[in-house]
Design an enzyme around this catalytic site. Structure first.
Site, PDB file in Angstrom:
ATOM      1  N   GLY A  96     -29.426  -3.024   2.911  1.00  0.00           N
ATOM      2  CA  GLY A  96     -30.463  -2.489   2.386  1.00  0.00           C
ATOM      3  C   GLY A  96     -29.843  -1.483   1.088  1.00  0.00           C
ATOM      4  O   GLY A  96     -29.452  -1.080   0.011  1.00  0.00           O
ATOM      5  N   SER A 169     -39.703   3.959   0.207  1.00  0.00           N
ATOM      6  CA  SER A 169     -38.274   4.144   0.744  1.00  0.00           C
ATOM      7  C   SER A 169     -37.684   4.675  -0.311  1.00  0.00           C
ATOM      8  O   SER A 169     -38.211   4.683  -1.610  1.00  0.00           O
ATOM      9  CB  SER A 169     -37.752   2.834   0.503  1.00  0.00           C
ATOM     10  N   ASP A 313     -34.537   8.323   9.805  1.00  0.00           N
ATOM     11  CA  ASP A 313     -33.370   6.909  10.731  1.00  0.00           C
ATOM     12  C   ASP A 313     -33.025   8.189  12.112  1.00  0.00           C
ATOM     13  O   ASP A 313     -32.692   7.222  13.485  1.00  0.00           O
ATOM     14  CB  ASP A 313     -31.596   6.947  10.238  1.00  0.00           C
ATOM     15  N   LYS A 340     -37.858  -1.055   7.829  1.00  0.00           N
ATOM     16  CA  LYS A 340     -36.502  -0.627   7.475  1.00  0.00           C
ATOM     17  C   LYS A 340     -35.981  -2.751   8.332  1.00  0.00           C
ATOM     18  O   LYS A 340     -36.929  -2.790   8.009  1.00  0.00           O
ATOM     19  CB  LYS A 340     -36.502   0.770   8.462  1.00  0.00           C
ATOM     20  N   ARG A 386     -29.912   0.342  15.362  1.00  0.00           N
ATOM     21  CA  ARG A 386     -30.181   1.705  15.497  1.00  0.00           C
ATOM     22  C   ARG A 386     -31.384   1.322  17.092  1.00  0.00           C
ATOM     23  O   ARG A 386     -30.834   2.437  17.818  1.00  0.00           O
ATOM     24  CB  ARG A 386     -31.382   2.700  14.386  1.00  0.00           C
TER      25      ARG A 386
END
Length: 427
Positions: A96, A169, A313, A340, A386
């Site tokens: 992204g 975003s 995040d 995400k 993540r």
């Protein structure tokens, strides 16, 4: 599928030198490419997302040299917008931080460029950015599904008055801000809805200023950017450590320290995710701040109920740290987890239940009650770096955990598991 089983960890103690920040690395590379002069970036992150940006810049004719370990990059600036000599297709994986800024920057002047990526990238919305760029005159076509990549860009962005939705975003606004100074006219960007992840906008504004361009930020509601400007290389730029990556080690210290110290970020960091350490402190850990480090020492952790919009995040790490806290933890205002690398709200709820937690998954919140004893599970990672790193923390219990597709951490932190092992003493 490849998997990695982590045995129970009795204690963590030590220092981790953080890899460079993904958010800073890709912004700095693009600005260095657009700037006049040569920029030397040090502590650049070597990861999939950064490689996608480097490959794209190379295809666009940008000259750069990389050190053998890929953490030092000397970029010869283009002195203005990037041009493709002929029609070009750029593959950007699931990055992204490459897709959004390049989608805007390549709308300057006249180009004929297709931006595409992995199947997941084609599920990540980009319509709000495209709408805003079109208001400024850009010619953009969707090649498959409306509002999603792949995109065909044919230049035309002039500036003027544009409105962008800030609720999905912050990268859409980042992309517009970085592109606007090179447009022929001044650009006034109005924000529609609530702006998510404001601290990421601060990173963008800080980097633009480093490259010689100031933005008139009117309370994060309106941004005024003068056109016909030029970015100026700062010469040398040190990329600070990745604050999102720091979260796993700091959380480990809070759960099973000893003291864990991360270097490369500190109290003056431009990244909002350093505020993650404040959340650990609120939960009961002891946090020490320096100019170039943050350290975290174990405490009796208690559940929290917090709005996490400012650190989306790093907030994921709190979701797994909640397994070690007394009580029920609620993380709120995290709708953007859904757009995400994967739908992180669904993924997190699903995998937390596997280890025995009681989980309530709302549209934009998650509520987690830990079990008396964690259960062994094989954790699906959804090709999301993540998820893999968050669930490594389960090993800080007296239960092993198996991480499926552990190499997905390559998106931001290729040697994460080695670094974790280095500071761990097994039970």
């Amino acid at each position: 599928m490849e998997s990695l089983t982590l045995q129970p960890i009795a204690r963590v103690e030590g220092t981790v030198n953080l890899p460079g920040s993904k958010s800073v690395s890709n912004r700095a590379l693009l600005l260095a490419a657009l700037a006049r002069g040569t920029t030397v970036l040090t502590n650049l992150l070597d990861s999939d997302d950064v490689r996608h940006m480097l490959n794209a810049l190379s295809a666009l004719g940008v000259q750069y040299t990389l050190s053998a370990d890929r953490t030092r990059c000397e970029v010869t600036g283009n002195g203005g917008p990037l041009r493709a000599a002929a029609a070009l297709e750029l593959f950007l994986g699931n990055a992204g931080t490459a897709m959004r800024p390049l989608a805007a920057a390549l709308c300057l002047g006249s180009n004929d460029i297709v931006l595409t990526g992995e199947p997941r990238m084609k599920e990540r919305p980009i319509g709000h950015l495209v709408d805003a760029l079109r208001q400024g005159g850009a010619q953009i076509d969707y090649l498959e599904q409306e509002n999603y990549p792949p995109l065909r860009l044919r230049g035309g962005f002039q500036g003027g008055n544009v409105e962008v939705d800030g609720s999905v975003s912050s990268q859409f606004l980042t992309a517009l801000l970085m592109t606007a100074p090179l447009a022929p006219q001044d650009t006034v960007i109005a924000i529609k809805g609530d702006l998510v992840s404001k601290p990421y906008i601060d990173i963008t504004l800080h980097l633009m200023k480093t490259f010689g361009v100031e933005v008139d930020n009117q309370s994060y509601q309106r941004f005024v950017v003068r056109g016909k400007q030029q970015y100026q290389s700062p010469g040398d730029y040190l990329v600070e450590g990745d604050a999102s990556s720091a979260s796993y080690f700091l959380a480990a210290g809070a759960i099973k320290g000893g003291t864990v110290k991360v270097t490369g970020i500190g109290r003056g960091s431009v990244q909002g995710d350093i505020r993650f350490a404040d959340v650990l402190e609120k939960m009961g850990a002891t946090v020490t701040w320096g100019d170039d480090f943050i350290a975290c020492t174990r405490g009796e952790l208690k559940a929290i109920d917090m709005d996490m919009n400012h650190i989306p995040d790093a907030a994921m790490t709190i979701a797994t740290a909640a397994l070690f806290a007394q009580g029920t933890t609620t993380l709120r205002n995290i709708y953007n987890w859904r757009v995400k690398e994967t739908d992180r709200l669904f993924a997190m709820a699903t995998e937390l239940r596997k280890v025995g937690a009681e989980v309530e998954e709302g549209e934009d919140y998650i509520r987690i009650t830990p079990p008396a004893k964690l259960k062994y599970a094989e954790i699906g990672t959804y090709n999301d770096h993540r998820m893999a790193m968050c669930f490594s923390l389960v090993a800080l219990s007296d239960t092993p955990v198996t991480i499926l597709d552990p190499k997905c951490t390559a998106k931001t932190f290729p040697d994460y598991f080695e670094q974790l092992a280095r500071i761990s003493t097994l039970a």
